[in-house]
Motif scaffolding. Structure first.
Motif, PDB file in Angstrom:
ATOM      1  N   TRP A  92      11.287   7.244  -9.343  1.00  0.00           N
ATOM      2  CA  TRP A  92      10.247   6.173  -8.881  1.00  0.00           C
ATOM      3  C   TRP A  92      10.279   4.784  -9.713  1.00  0.00           C
ATOM      4  O   TRP A  92      10.280   3.683  -9.164  1.00  0.00           O
ATOM      5  CB  TRP A  92       8.832   6.797  -8.803  1.00  0.00           C
ATOM      6  CG  TRP A  92       8.636   7.792  -7.563  1.00  0.00           C
ATOM      7  CD1 TRP A  92       9.239   7.875  -6.533  1.00  0.00           C
ATOM      8  CD2 TRP A  92       7.316   8.690  -7.724  1.00  0.00           C
ATOM      9  NE1 TRP A  92       8.776   8.893  -5.757  1.00  0.00           N
ATOM     10  CE2 TRP A  92       7.661   9.262  -6.176  1.00  0.00           C
ATOM     11  CE3 TRP A  92       6.613   8.905  -8.403  1.00  0.00           C
ATOM     12  CZ2 TRP A  92       6.862  10.241  -5.972  1.00  0.00           C
ATOM     13  CZ3 TRP A  92       5.505   9.885  -7.738  1.00  0.00           C
ATOM     14  CH2 TRP A  92       5.764  10.390  -6.786  1.00  0.00           C
ATOM     15  N   PRO A 136       0.900  -1.316  -0.113  1.00  0.00           N
ATOM     16  CA  PRO A 136      -0.121   0.124  -0.038  1.00  0.00           C
ATOM     17  C   PRO A 136       0.777   1.372  -0.120  1.00  0.00           C
ATOM     18  O   PRO A 136       0.362   2.212  -0.693  1.00  0.00           O
ATOM     19  CB  PRO A 136      -0.689  -0.202   1.196  1.00  0.00           C
ATOM     20  CG  PRO A 136      -0.829  -1.440   1.547  1.00  0.00           C
ATOM     21  CD  PRO A 136       0.442  -2.199   1.118  1.00  0.00           C
ATOM     22  N   SER A 137       1.880   1.244   0.724  1.00  0.00           N
ATOM     23  CA  SER A 137       2.817   2.476   0.500  1.00  0.00           C
ATOM     24  C   SER A 137       3.661   2.812  -0.847  1.00  0.00           C
ATOM     25  O   SER A 137       4.234   3.759  -0.711  1.00  0.00           O
ATOM     26  CB  SER A 137       3.642   2.437   1.788  1.00  0.00           C
ATOM     27  OG  SER A 137       4.576   1.277   1.576  1.00  0.00           O
ATOM     28  N   GLU A 138       3.680   1.687  -1.539  1.00  0.00           N
ATOM     29  CA  GLU A 138       4.440   1.811  -2.640  1.00  0.00           C
ATOM     30  C   GLU A 138       3.527   1.781  -3.984  1.00  0.00           C
ATOM     31  O   GLU A 138       3.668   1.543  -5.278  1.00  0.00           O
ATOM     32  CB  GLU A 138       5.191   0.562  -2.947  1.00  0.00           C
ATOM     33  CG  GLU A 138       6.045   0.413  -1.742  1.00  0.00           C
ATOM     34  CD  GLU A 138       6.814  -1.194  -1.771  1.00  0.00           C
ATOM     35  OE1 GLU A 138       8.065  -1.148  -1.370  1.00  0.00           O
ATOM     36  OE2 GLU A 138       6.201  -1.973  -1.989  1.00  0.00           O
ATOM     37  N   GLN A 139       2.378   2.249  -3.794  1.00  0.00           N
ATOM     38  CA  GLN A 139       1.204   2.538  -4.872  1.00  0.00           C
ATOM     39  C   GLN A 139       1.676   3.295  -6.093  1.00  0.00           C
ATOM     40  O   GLN A 139       1.475   3.182  -7.074  1.00  0.00           O
ATOM     41  CB  GLN A 139       0.007   3.012  -4.551  1.00  0.00           C
ATOM     42  CG  GLN A 139      -0.904   1.900  -3.655  1.00  0.00           C
ATOM     43  CD  GLN A 139      -0.894   0.590  -4.243  1.00  0.00           C
ATOM     44  OE1 GLN A 139      -1.417   0.612  -5.557  1.00  0.00           O
ATOM     45  NE2 GLN A 139      -0.616  -0.458  -3.651  1.00  0.00           N
ATOM     46  N   HIS A 140       2.579   4.557  -5.635  1.00  0.00           N
ATOM     47  CA  HIS A 140       2.999   5.266  -6.884  1.00  0.00           C
ATOM     48  C   HIS A 140       3.934   4.616  -7.759  1.00  0.00           C
ATOM     49  O   HIS A 140       4.020   4.739  -8.777  1.00  0.00           O
ATOM     50  CB  HIS A 140       3.557   6.429  -6.128  1.00  0.00           C
ATOM     51  CG  HIS A 140       4.696   6.418  -5.104  1.00  0.00           C
ATOM     52  ND1 HIS A 140       4.368   5.762  -3.704  1.00  0.00           N
ATOM     53  CD2 HIS A 140       6.100   6.284  -5.098  1.00  0.00           C
ATOM     54  CE1 HIS A 140       5.499   5.681  -3.117  1.00  0.00           C
ATOM     55  NE2 HIS A 140       6.665   6.007  -3.883  1.00  0.00           N
TER      56      HIS A 140
END
Length: 161
Positions: free
Chosen positions: A133, A90-94
């Motif tokens: 990213w 969830p914290s890596e959706q970008h």
């Protein structure tokens, strides 16, 4: 347009992030070469017309020749790459969004539909950060697939190692 790969597995003795990048590029071209019509089951019918290309596509076409349909091994590698996109938490959706945007390639010109500046604008950041990213996402994928447990059917693919 695309480089044909002979290997069906990542060689973990080599540079894994570089291989992941190459596989992502090939997957983008394979995805673009998949047919966009005639995919319904034989008994299914639709009253909708066939897909009409975007005006952006029509203006940049050099020819009407579509790329050849991908080989079965290319589709298998595409499936494997698409499973990698699911490794982000969830914290890596970008990271997932950037990878998915870069997987969209024009089927004829082979150019990425989402350049770094377009991605940056949509995601509300700088184009250099969007590129970073993507690089970080590739490293995350490389780190996670390097574990043998990743390929186990008993391990959820988004488990943080």
């Amino acid at each position: 347009m695309s480089v044909k790969r002979k290997s069906t597995q990542i060689d973990f003795a080599q540079n894994v992030p570089q291989q992941v990048t190459e596989w992502l590029e090939e997957a983008a071209f394979t995805l673009a070469a998949l047919p966009a019509n005639g995919l319904r089951p034989a008994g299914a019918r639709s009253g909708w017309p066939d897909i009409v290309r975007d005006l952006e596509d029509v203006g940049r076409l050099d020819s009407d020749i579509m790329p050849p349909r991908p080989e079965p091994d290319e589709v298998s590698r595409l499936d494997q790459v698409l499973s990698w996109v699911q490794v982000f938490g969830p914290s890596e959706q970008h990271y997932r969004r950037v990878i998915n945007m870069r997987l969209i390639v024009h089927p004829i010109s082979g150019m990425h539909r989402w350049n770094w500046r377009k991605i940056a604008k949509v995601m509300g950041t700088d184009h250099k950060r969007a590129h970073d990213w993507h690089r970080c996402a590739v490293e995350v994928i490389a780190k996670k697939i390097a574990h043998p447990a990743f390929f186990s059917s008993q391990t959820p693919q988004n488990t943080v190692f």
